[in-house]
Design a protein around this motif. Sequence first.
Motif, short mmCIF file in Angstrom:
data_model
loop_
_atom_site.label_atom_id
_atom_site.label_comp_id
_atom_site.label_asym_id
_atom_site.label_seq_id
_atom_site.Cartn_x
_atom_site.Cartn_y
_atom_site.Cartn_z
N MET A 1 -18.76 22.47 -73.33
CA MET A 1 -17.71 23.17 -74.09
C MET A 1 -16.42 22.36 -74.07
O MET A 1 -15.43 22.69 -73.47
N LYS A 2 -16.48 21.21 -74.73
CA LYS A 2 -15.27 20.43 -74.85
C LYS A 2 -14.46 20.98 -76.02
O LYS A 2 -14.95 21.08 -77.14
N VAL A 3 -13.23 21.41 -75.74
CA VAL A 3 -12.44 22.04 -76.79
C VAL A 3 -12.06 21.00 -77.83
O VAL A 3 -12.63 20.94 -78.90
N LEU A 4 -11.11 20.22 -77.52
CA LEU A 4 -10.81 19.00 -78.27
C LEU A 4 -9.86 18.21 -77.42
O LEU A 4 -9.31 18.72 -76.47
N LYS A 5 -9.69 16.97 -77.77
CA LYS A 5 -8.85 16.09 -76.93
C LYS A 5 -7.42 16.60 -76.84
O LYS A 5 -6.75 16.81 -77.83
N ILE A 6 -6.97 16.85 -75.60
CA ILE A 6 -5.61 17.29 -75.37
C ILE A 6 -4.73 16.09 -75.06
O ILE A 6 -5.07 15.29 -74.20
N TYR B 1 -2.98 24.64 -78.39
CA TYR B 1 -4.23 23.89 -78.22
C TYR B 1 -5.27 24.74 -77.50
O TYR B 1 -6.47 24.49 -77.60
N PHE B 2 -4.81 25.72 -76.75
CA PHE B 2 -5.71 26.45 -75.86
C PHE B 2 -5.98 27.88 -76.28
O PHE B 2 -6.81 28.56 -75.69
N GLY B 3 -5.25 28.34 -77.28
CA GLY B 3 -5.48 29.72 -77.71
C GLY B 3 -4.18 30.36 -78.17
O GLY B 3 -3.17 29.69 -78.33
N GLU B 4 -4.23 31.65 -78.38
CA GLU B 4 -3.04 32.39 -78.79
C GLU B 4 -2.63 33.26 -77.62
O GLU B 4 -3.24 34.28 -77.34
N PHE B 5 -1.56 32.87 -76.97
CA PHE B 5 -1.15 33.56 -75.75
C PHE B 5 0.04 34.49 -75.97
O PHE B 5 0.38 35.27 -75.08
N GLY B 6 0.65 34.40 -77.13
CA GLY B 6 1.89 35.16 -77.34
C GLY B 6 1.71 36.35 -78.27
O GLY B 6 0.62 36.63 -78.76
N ILE B 7 2.83 37.03 -78.49
CA ILE B 7 2.85 38.16 -79.41
C ILE B 7 3.89 37.84 -80.48
O ILE B 7 5.07 37.64 -80.15
N ARG B 8 3.46 37.72 -81.74
CA ARG B 8 4.38 37.35 -82.81
C ARG B 8 5.55 38.31 -82.89
O ARG B 8 5.38 39.51 -82.76
#
Lengths: 216, 216
Positions: free
Chosen positions: B1-6, B54-61
Motif C-alpha cells: 500500500m504505497k500511497v505515493l511519493k511524499i 498528501y495523507f488525507g482530509e484531516f480538517g473541517i472546511r
Amino acid sequence: MKVLKIPEPTVVRLSLYSRFLNQANDKGMDIISSDEIGVAVGIPSAQVRKDLSYFGEFGIRGVGYRVKDLCEQVDKLLCVNQPWPVVIIGAGHLGKAMATYKGLLDRGFEVVALFDTDSDAIASSASSEEVSDNLPIYPLRELERVVQEKKIKMGIIAVPAESAQSIAEALIQTGVASIINFAPVVLNVPEHVEIRNIDLTVNLEVLSFNLGMRSS
Amino acid sequence: MKVLKIPEPTVVRLSLYSRFLNQANDKGMDIISSDEIGVAVGIPSAQVRKDLSYFGEFGIRGVGYRVKDLCEQVDKLLCVNQPWPVVIIGAGHLGKAMATYKGLLDRGFEVVALFDTDSDAIASSASSEEVSDNLPIYPLRELERVVQEKKIKMGIIAVPAESAQSIAEALIQTGVASIINFAPVVLNVPEHVEIRNIDLTVNLEVLSFNLGMRSS
DNA sequence: AAGTGTGAATCACTTCACAGCC
DNA sequence: GGCTGTGAAGTGATTCACACTT
C-alpha cells in the motif's frame, strides 16, 4: 556585484567538495575529474560541473581540474580561506562538546567563547570555570563585549528550547546575524538574520516516517 | 500500500507540525487553522494544507482542524506514536551529550545503549562506566547482541571521521538500516540503508558563504 | 464568512546530451 | 579520446486561486 542566485543545495555541496579537495590536495593529487569528485561525495558528475559552473570555468576541457587551484577557488567562494571566530551559547553537554571539537578548527572556525546564564554553569564553579585550555565560560552579560571586541559574526545556540528565542534576540542585538540553532524550536528573527536549524529529533522522525512507509 | 511519493521537505515539516500540535494539545487548544500552524512553524498556510493533503482530509472546511485528532494523525504518520529504541556509537562529548539529552525521550526516542571502542572509554574506566542512570557504555563487540535483543532499528554515529565508515558497516551488519551520522564524511552504504547526515561544519560554511555574498 | 482541499501555474533544482577544447 | 561547460529538457516542490463545505 551580485552574480546570480545560487541554489542552497549547491552551497551545501560546495562545502563537501571543499572538504574532499583539501584532503586530495594534502595527499598531493594534481589533477582530478568531476567524476572522481562526484564518486567521493556521492553526487553525479554533471551536478558537480553544474555547481562549479555557477562561479566560473575552473577546469580544463579534456583534462579535469587542477586540485590545488580548484581547492583554493572553492575555499574562497565559501570564505573558508579566512578564520571565523564563533561564540557558543549554552555550556551544557552539547555546548561543551562543540567547544572542544577539533573538527571546527580544522575548517577555520574558532570557538572564542562559551557563554551560559550567570546562575548555572558559572556560579556553580568556584570562579573561572574552563571547559578546556584557555576557553572560559563567560556569563551572558559579557556577550556583547566579547562579540564586539572579537568582531564575531556567527553564533551557535545550544540552550534549552525555552530560552532559545531570547538568546537569539540577545545575539542579534549584539550584531550577530548568522546563527546555528540546535534547540528544537522555530525561532523568529528579522529578515537580515540567517538561521540554520540543526534538529536531531526532526532527523530521527524522518527516519521513523520512512521506516513506517516501507512496512506498509 | 504505497500511497505515493511524499516529498522529503514535507516529511521534515510534518515533524515540526507534530511538535507544535503536541504543545497546542497540551495547552488544551481545541481547534486550529492551517494559518495558525503556519505562523507557528514559519511556513505558508497553503503549504501546511498541501502537506497534510498528501495523507488525507484531516480538517473541517470553514472551521479548521481539531487539534487532538490532527495531532494523533500526524504522530501516526511519523510513527512517533510508538517508542523507538536507538543506539549511539561513540562515547565522546557528543555521544554523551545526546545520551543524556531529555528532548529525545520527550519525542519517543530512547537511547538504550552507548557504545565505544573497547580500548577508549571503557578500558580507561575501572569496570562499568556509566554516562548516567542505568546507561552503561558498552564495548563495540556487544553491539550485535544488544541491537538484536532490543530489536533496534536506528543508530546514531558520533565517532571521529576516520572510523565512521567502519562503524556504519558494523551497524548495518547487525541489521540497523536507519542511521544518523554526525561524522564529517560521506558514508557509502547499500541501497536499502538510509543515512541522514548532520554536519556542523557544512552548516557553518553555508553561513560563511552567505556572509561573503552579502559583502560583494 | 471563514477556512479547507486541490488542480493548475509557477518556480527551483537536476539531469541530459552534446558542442567545444585539450 | 576524454572531460569540461552549458543550454535545453525533465523532474520536483511551492504557490496560487478558487470551488467546496460548514
